[in-house]
Design an enzyme around this catalytic site. Structure first.
Site, PDB file in Angstrom:
ATOM      1  N   LYS A   1       0.826  -1.206   0.000  1.00 42.70           N
ATOM      2  CA  LYS A   1       0.000   0.000   0.000  1.00 42.70           C
ATOM      3  C   LYS A   1       0.870   1.271   0.000  1.00 42.70           C
ATOM      4  O   LYS A   1       2.083   1.207   0.238  1.00 42.70           O
ATOM      5  CB  LYS A   1      -0.935  -0.031   1.208  1.00 42.70           C
ATOM      6  CG  LYS A   1      -1.959  -1.174   1.149  1.00 42.70           C
ATOM      7  CD  LYS A   1      -3.021  -1.005   2.216  1.00 42.70           C
ATOM      8  CE  LYS A   1      -4.027  -2.144   2.160  1.00 42.70           C
ATOM      9  NZ  LYS A   1      -5.138  -1.929   3.118  1.00 42.70           N
TER      10      LYS A   1
ATOM     11  N   TYR B   1     -12.395  -1.807  -4.209  1.00 36.56           N
ATOM     12  CA  TYR B   1     -12.956  -1.924  -2.860  1.00 36.56           C
ATOM     13  C   TYR B   1     -14.481  -1.802  -2.852  1.00 36.56           C
ATOM     14  O   TYR B   1     -15.066  -1.498  -1.814  1.00 36.56           O
ATOM     15  CB  TYR B   1     -12.323  -0.876  -1.937  1.00 36.56           C
ATOM     16  CG  TYR B   1     -10.945  -1.276  -1.446  1.00 36.56           C
ATOM     17  CD1 TYR B   1     -10.773  -2.398  -0.632  1.00 36.56           C
ATOM     18  CD2 TYR B   1      -9.820  -0.536  -1.783  1.00 36.56           C
ATOM     19  CE1 TYR B   1      -9.518  -2.768  -0.172  1.00 36.56           C
ATOM     20  CE2 TYR B   1      -8.556  -0.902  -1.324  1.00 36.56           C
ATOM     21  CZ  TYR B   1      -8.417  -2.017  -0.515  1.00 36.56           C
ATOM     22  OH  TYR B   1      -7.175  -2.393  -0.049  1.00 36.56           O
TER      23      TYR B   1
ATOM     24  N   ASN C   1      -2.126   0.198   6.648  1.00 32.08           N
ATOM     25  CA  ASN C   1      -1.687  -1.085   7.207  1.00 32.08           C
ATOM     26  C   ASN C   1      -0.751  -1.850   6.268  1.00 32.08           C
ATOM     27  O   ASN C   1      -0.641  -3.078   6.350  1.00 32.08           O
ATOM     28  CB  ASN C   1      -2.892  -1.920   7.665  1.00 32.08           C
ATOM     29  CG  ASN C   1      -3.798  -2.341   6.532  1.00 32.08           C
ATOM     30  OD1 ASN C   1      -3.603  -1.941   5.391  1.00 32.08           O
ATOM     31  ND2 ASN C   1      -4.788  -3.147   6.836  1.00 32.08           N
TER      32      ASN C   1
ATOM     33  N   HIS D   1      -2.130  -5.530   1.597  1.00 38.11           N
ATOM     34  CA  HIS D   1      -3.438  -6.161   1.418  1.00 38.11           C
ATOM     35  C   HIS D   1      -3.200  -7.594   0.982  1.00 38.11           C
ATOM     36  O   HIS D   1      -2.278  -7.866   0.215  1.00 38.11           O
ATOM     37  CB  HIS D   1      -4.243  -5.419   0.333  1.00 38.11           C
ATOM     38  CG  HIS D   1      -5.422  -6.205  -0.174  1.00 38.11           C
ATOM     39  ND1 HIS D   1      -6.651  -6.163   0.446  1.00 38.11           N
ATOM     40  CD2 HIS D   1      -5.542  -7.078  -1.212  1.00 38.11           C
ATOM     41  CE1 HIS D   1      -7.483  -6.975  -0.210  1.00 38.11           C
ATOM     42  NE2 HIS D   1      -6.840  -7.535  -1.212  1.00 38.11           N
TER      43      HIS D   1
ATOM     44  N   GLU E   1      -9.318 -10.679  -7.893  1.00 37.99           N
ATOM     45  CA  GLU E   1      -8.386  -9.558  -7.687  1.00 37.99           C
ATOM     46  C   GLU E   1      -7.175  -9.655  -8.606  1.00 37.99           C
ATOM     47  O   GLU E   1      -6.691  -8.633  -9.111  1.00 37.99           O
ATOM     48  CB  GLU E   1      -7.942  -9.525  -6.219  1.00 37.99           C
ATOM     49  CG  GLU E   1      -9.085  -9.141  -5.280  1.00 37.99           C
ATOM     50  CD  GLU E   1      -8.693  -9.156  -3.798  1.00 37.99           C
ATOM     51  OE1 GLU E   1      -9.567  -8.880  -2.968  1.00 37.99           O
ATOM     52  OE2 GLU E   1      -7.530  -9.454  -3.490  1.00 37.99           O
TER      53      GLU E   1
HETATM   54  P1  CMP Z   1      -7.614  -4.370   3.375  1.00 35.95           P
HETATM   55  O1  CMP Z   1      -7.209  -5.766   3.710  1.00 35.95           O
HETATM   56  O2  CMP Z   1      -6.935  -3.743   2.223  1.00 35.95           O
HETATM   57  O3  CMP Z   1      -9.197  -4.319   3.122  1.00 35.95           O
HETATM   58  C1  CMP Z   1      -9.964  -3.152   3.323  1.00 35.95           C
HETATM   59  C2  CMP Z   1      -9.218  -2.093   4.055  1.00 35.95           C
HETATM   60  O4  CMP Z   1      -9.985  -1.082   4.673  1.00 35.95           O
HETATM   61  C3  CMP Z   1      -8.437  -2.712   5.205  1.00 35.95           C
HETATM   62  O5  CMP Z   1      -7.370  -3.465   4.677  1.00 35.95           O
HETATM   63  C4  CMP Z   1      -8.081  -1.490   6.051  1.00 35.95           C
HETATM   64  O6  CMP Z   1      -6.839  -0.939   5.684  1.00 35.95           O
HETATM   65  C5  CMP Z   1      -9.169  -0.477   5.667  1.00 35.95           C
HETATM   66  N1  CMP Z   1      -9.994  -0.075   6.809  1.00 35.95           N
HETATM   67  C6  CMP Z   1     -10.118   1.178   7.256  1.00 35.95           C
HETATM   68  N2  CMP Z   1     -10.973   1.220   8.283  1.00 35.95           N
HETATM   69  C7  CMP Z   1     -11.409  -0.037   8.499  1.00 35.95           C
HETATM   70  C8  CMP Z   1     -12.305  -0.626   9.445  1.00 35.95           C
HETATM   71  N3  CMP Z   1     -12.939   0.097  10.382  1.00 35.95           N
HETATM   72  N4  CMP Z   1     -12.508  -1.969   9.381  1.00 35.95           N
HETATM   73  C9  CMP Z   1     -11.876  -2.722   8.423  1.00 35.95           C
HETATM   74  N5  CMP Z   1     -11.024  -2.207   7.503  1.00 35.95           N
HETATM   75  C10 CMP Z   1     -10.781  -0.877   7.545  1.00 35.95           C
END
Ligand code: CMP
Length: 132
Positions: free
Chosen positions: A9, A49, A112, A115, A126
């Site tokens: 990311k 998303y 984070n 992904h 994906e």
């Molecule tokens: P990812 O695995 O990329 O899938 C969706 C992303 O939304 C997740 O990682 C997080 O980085 C982001 N995100 C932000 N806020 C939330 C939340 N409250 N709950 C879950 N995912 C979140």
């Protein structure tokens, strides 16, 4: 052999954490099949998303994912989806187990770092989304 999609990311790309992440991926027995750095457009991030479009964090998520380049990586390994999710740890780095990638380098729930696909079916979708 199974496959999964990893995205490094924008926070990981900004910190130039490629070598750290790819070395963890290699140590965990994954093979990189394809890899590309790209800038997600607003439209493409929204489409990727789409499943989260009703969630309150959707707009911020799209904004973050378009804030800089990402690296999309096609990974292969036996039991790839589960093995990769174990390697990266819980979505929120505050909950991620010690030794996982997110525990080591992620900044926040949004930033984070990585992904990983959450099922074989989504991995297929994906990977197709990015690699055709
Ligand atoms: P990812 O695995 O990329 O899938 C969706 C992303 O939304 C997740 O990682 C997080 O980085 C982001 N995100 C932000 N806020 C939330 C939340 N409250 N709950 C879950 N995912 C979140």
């Amino acid at each position: 052999m199974n496959k999964t999609l990893m995205i490094m990311k924008p926070d990981a790309v900004k910190r130039q954490d490629f070598a750290y992440i790819l070395s963890r991926v290699k140590s965990a027995g994954f093979t990189v099949r394809q890899m590309r750095m790209l800038q997600l457009s607003d439209e493409k991030a929204k489409a990727f998303y789409e499943v989260h479009s009703e969630r309150p964090f959707y707009n911020d998520l799209v904004k973050f994912m378009t804030s800089g380049p990402v690296v999309v990586v096609w990974l292969e390994r036996e039991n790839a989806v589960d093995a990769f999710r174990e390697l990266i740890g819980a979505t929120n780095p505050a909950d991620a187990a010690v030794g996982t990638i997110r525990n080591d380098i992620a900044e926040s729930l949004e930033a984070n770092s990585t992904h990983g696909s959450d099922s074989d079916e989504n991995a297929e979708k994906e990977l197709n989304f990015f690699f055709g």
